[in-house]
Structure formats: structure tokens, C-alpha cells
Scaffold this motif. Structure first.
Motif, PDB file in Angstrom:
ATOM      1  N   ALA A 142       8.407  -6.129  -0.593  1.00  0.00           N
ATOM      2  CA  ALA A 142       9.841  -6.267  -0.814  1.00  0.00           C
ATOM      3  C   ALA A 142      10.224  -5.813  -2.220  1.00  0.00           C
ATOM      4  N   VAL A 143       9.440  -6.191  -3.207  1.00  0.00           N
ATOM      5  CA  VAL A 143       9.732  -5.813  -4.593  1.00  0.00           C
ATOM      6  C   VAL A 143       9.638  -4.310  -4.773  1.00  0.00           C
ATOM      7  N   ALA A 159      14.835  -3.053  -9.274  1.00  0.00           N
ATOM      8  CA  ALA A 159      14.444  -3.948 -10.361  1.00  0.00           C
ATOM      9  C   ALA A 159      13.501  -4.998  -9.798  1.00  0.00           C
ATOM     10  N   ALA A 160      12.361  -5.160 -10.411  1.00  0.00           N
ATOM     11  CA  ALA A 160      11.367  -6.115  -9.930  1.00  0.00           C
ATOM     12  C   ALA A 160      11.727  -7.522 -10.390  1.00  0.00           C
ATOM     13  N   ASP A 161      12.898  -7.984  -9.949  1.00  0.00           N
ATOM     14  CA  ASP A 161      13.370  -9.327 -10.255  1.00  0.00           C
ATOM     15  C   ASP A 161      13.213 -10.195  -9.013  1.00  0.00           C
ATOM     16  N   GLY A 189      18.076  -5.271   0.019  1.00  0.00           N
ATOM     17  CA  GLY A 189      18.944  -4.835  -1.064  1.00  0.00           C
ATOM     18  C   GLY A 189      18.120  -4.187  -2.159  1.00  0.00           C
ATOM     19  N   ARG A 190      18.777  -3.736  -3.209  1.00  0.00           N
ATOM     20  CA  ARG A 190      18.105  -2.982  -4.267  1.00  0.00           C
ATOM     21  C   ARG A 190      18.034  -3.706  -5.599  1.00  0.00           C
ATOM     22  N   ALA A 191      18.794  -4.792  -5.768  1.00  0.00           N
ATOM     23  CA  ALA A 191      18.911  -5.397  -7.096  1.00  0.00           C
ATOM     24  C   ALA A 191      17.886  -6.491  -7.363  1.00  0.00           C
ATOM     25  N   GLY A 192      17.079  -6.847  -6.396  1.00  0.00           N
ATOM     26  CA  GLY A 192      16.094  -7.890  -6.589  1.00  0.00           C
ATOM     27  C   GLY A 192      15.716  -8.525  -5.270  1.00  0.00           C
ATOM     28  N   VAL A 193      14.838  -9.530  -5.348  1.00  0.00           N
ATOM     29  CA  VAL A 193      14.334 -10.214  -4.153  1.00  0.00           C
ATOM     30  C   VAL A 193      14.522 -11.710  -4.321  1.00  0.00           C
ATOM     31  N   VAL A 194      15.110 -12.332  -3.311  1.00  0.00           N
ATOM     32  CA  VAL A 194      15.252 -13.782  -3.276  1.00  0.00           C
ATOM     33  C   VAL A 194      14.359 -14.318  -2.162  1.00  0.00           C
ATOM     34  N   VAL A 195      13.462 -15.223  -2.518  1.00  0.00           N
ATOM     35  CA  VAL A 195      12.606 -15.894  -1.533  1.00  0.00           C
ATOM     36  C   VAL A 195      13.172 -17.290  -1.320  1.00  0.00           C
ATOM     37  N   MET A 234      25.754 -10.059  -3.022  1.00  0.00           N
ATOM     38  CA  MET A 234      24.810  -9.459  -3.970  1.00  0.00           C
ATOM     39  C   MET A 234      23.895  -8.497  -3.231  1.00  0.00           C
ATOM     40  N   ASP A 235      23.524  -7.440  -3.879  1.00  0.00           N
ATOM     41  CA  ASP A 235      22.697  -6.388  -3.278  1.00  0.00           C
ATOM     42  C   ASP A 235      21.218  -6.741  -3.438  1.00  0.00           C
ATOM     43  N   VAL A 236      20.787  -7.772  -2.723  1.00  0.00           N
ATOM     44  CA  VAL A 236      19.418  -8.259  -2.875  1.00  0.00           C
ATOM     45  C   VAL A 236      18.731  -8.335  -1.518  1.00  0.00           C
TER      46      VAL A 236
END
Length: 313
Positions: free
Chosen positions: A225-226, A231-233, A182-188, A204-206
Motif C-alpha cells: 500500500a505504501v 508519500a510514505a506516511d 489514494g496517493r497521500a498516505g495510508v491509514v490502517v 482525503m486522498d489516502v
């Protein structure tokens, strides 16, 4: 489906048959599960009784003789109580062993604080040279155990849990797996919290990365991934002390403006025993709570674009 602990004891017993280098060291816990293995290999299944410091010291001694010890008890008794022996008899002596815990953070909630170990990974982070596996399914636990047992002399911690995901993923020790982009952030998402994290961010677009190995931390995987997002969230979802992996994520992104939200168990002790499911919910690690916390972070305007910050909570 069998539990991770069920799978561990069955596989470790078979490994004793397959590899004469291996030994299993116990401190009463799970002793009955190794009764047949102890009969078949009386010199390589050692129960030291309720002596957790001795448990680790014996493992260090066995390693010095050329054996590969697999050491097992509940997490609080395996990492916290004999920490000095881990530091000296394994670390200082530079010997290898495979520590396999059960109980995770709150699996044995009814046992009270003595049986709760949300700080185990953070404690091992104070030492050098540890590999830490956090499987999310019994199949992953087996694969990671076999990988650790076949190693020559590294120090490995395998953290087993009653909580598990519905399906297993192929494990690649030391690397995060990209499950969606996705484009809005990264979830680990780490180990058994993957299902809850996936449910939380379903719309969510993550990007979602799955970590069944957290040490070494896959800095290259996170960075890649970031760099593929707008957004580097970064959101870390871990089943132990919140913030344990935050320094590693920050180091991976040190030259990039970024924000990190570290979700995990809180430092506050919950004094009602309850069940592990209730503890997961109380720490905000079930799907509804994760959805609210991750959604608020990703839509937050508290940090202007380009700011470097940490949302460790």
C-alpha cells in the motif's frame, strides 16, 4: 443487531455441539449465557469461579489432554491478571488455546480501572506466537472465532467490543483489506474504529486498509500500500494502547523513508468513569478528532521529505 459478546456465546455453544475437541472455560463472567451448553456438555463447560489464574491454568491442562479450550472473561481478567499463567501454562508449555475477551479498552468504563484493559494487546506482544483478532462487527467475530476454534494448537486472542462498525467485511485472517486507494498516505484502521476512520478521511486522498487481524501484522500488505502512494506516511488507528503496532509498521518499512503516526488510547488514566463513548472521544478516537489529527499529520511540514520518523502519540 446483536453484540459481539452475544454472537460469541451463541456460536461457542453451537461449536460445542459440532466439535468434541472443544471446551469452554469460564470464570463466572457470561456463565448464565452458557447454562444450556453446560447442561448438554457438563464435562466440557467448566466454570472455575472468580479465579482467573486458575482459568488459564485449567485451559493449559485441557490443551495437554488434546482438547481445544475456549477461555472467556473480561479483557482485564483474561490477559492482565493471569499474565504469568498465559506466559507459562500456555506459552512455556507450548499449548494452544483461544482466549476470547469482552470489555475491550473501556466498554465497562463504569466498572473503574479494574475493568479497563487498553494495554492487553501490547502485553501479549511481549510473548511469542500469538495471533490477535480484533473484529469490528459481530459477523466478523463469528468468522474469526470459528477460524480460531478449528485451528489445531495455535494461541489465539479474540478481542470483542461493544463498539462496532455498521457493516461487516469479509475477514481474511492475517491480511489487511484494501477498502480504498489514494496517493497521500495510508491509514490502517483496526476493528471497531473503521467507521470513524473512514468518516475522518472521507475527503482525503489516502489508502485505507482494514485490519481485523493485527497479529501477525500484515507487513507485505502495508508495504504494498505504501509503495502505491506519493508519500510514505502511515497512520495507525487502533482501539487499544497507542503505538502497539508501530514497531511492526516500522519493521515492514525498515528500508523505506517513512513517517508513522500511531493513534490509540493514551497511557494516561482517565479517572472519570463515564461511558465507553466518552472514553473514545476523550482519547481522540472519534471521527472529528481523527480528522483533525490525521489531517494535521498529512499536511505537516515538520518532517522534510525523505525523513524517517515516528509520530507515535
Amino acid at each position: 443487531m446483536d453484540t459481539m459478546r452475544d454472537r460469541f456465546t451463541a456460536v461457542a455453544s453451537r461449536l460445542l455441539d459440532e466439535d468434541p475437541r472443544l471446551a469452554v472455560v469460564l470464570a463466572v463472567i457470561s456463565g448464565e449465557r452458557f447454562a444450556d451448553a453446560a447442561r448438554d456438555h457438563p464435562d466440557r463447560v467448566i466454570d472455575v469461579g472468580i479465579r482467573e489464574q486458575l482459568l488459564v491454568s485449567v485451559a493449559g491442562g485441557l490443551a495437554l489432554t488434546g482438547l481445544r479450550p475456549i477461555v472467556h472473561t473480561f479483557a482485564g481478567f483474561l490477559v492482565e491478571r493471569p499474565f504469568e499463567q498465559i506466559k507459562l501454562d500456555l506459552g512455556h508449555q507450548d499449548t494452544g488455546a483461544v482466549l476470547v475477551s469482552s470489555g475491550a479498552s473501556y466498554d465497562i468504563a463504569a466498572g473503574g480501572r479494574t475493568h479497563q484493559a487498553p494495554g492487553d494487546v501490547a502485553l501479549l506482544d511481549t510473548l511469542d506466537g500469538w495471533t490477535v483478532h480484533v473484529p469490528g462487527h459481530p459477523d466478523e467475530a463469528e468468522a474469526l472465532l470459528r477460524h480460531a476454534a478449528a485451528d489445531d494448537d495455535h494461541r489465539v486472542y479474540v478481542r470483542l467490543s461493544e463498539q462496532c462498525n455498521r457493516t461487516a467485511h469479509l475477514v481474511s485472517p492475517g491480511r489487511f483489506q484494501v477498502l480504498r486507494e489514494g496517493r497521500a498516505g495510508v491509514v490502517v484502521a483496526v476493528g471497531p474504529l473503521l467507521d470513524a476512520a473512514l468518516a475522518a478521511v472521507a475527503d482525503m486522498d489516502v489508502t485505507v486498509l482494514y485490519a481485523s487481524t493485527v497479529r501477525p501484522f500484515d507487513a507485505a500488505g502495508l508495504r504494498a500500500a505504501v509503495e502505491g502512494t506519493d508519500a510514505a506516511d502511515v497512520v495507525l488507528v487502533e482501539p487499544y494502547l497507542a503505538g502497539a503496532s508501530a514497531p511492526f509498521a516500522a519493521e515492514a518499512l525498515v528500508d523505506l523513508p517513512h513517517r508513522v503516526l500511531a493513534l490509540g488510547t493514551a497511557r494516561q488514566e482517565l479517572r472519570r468513569y463515564g461511558t465507553w463513548q466518552e472514553h473514545v472521544a476523550a482519547h481522540g478516537l472519534d471521527a472529528p478528532a481523527l480528522r483533525a489529527r490525521i489531517g494535521a499529520f498529512l499536511t505537516s511540514s515538520l518532517h522534510p521529505a525523505g525523513a524517517v520518523g515516528s509520530g507515535v502519540r
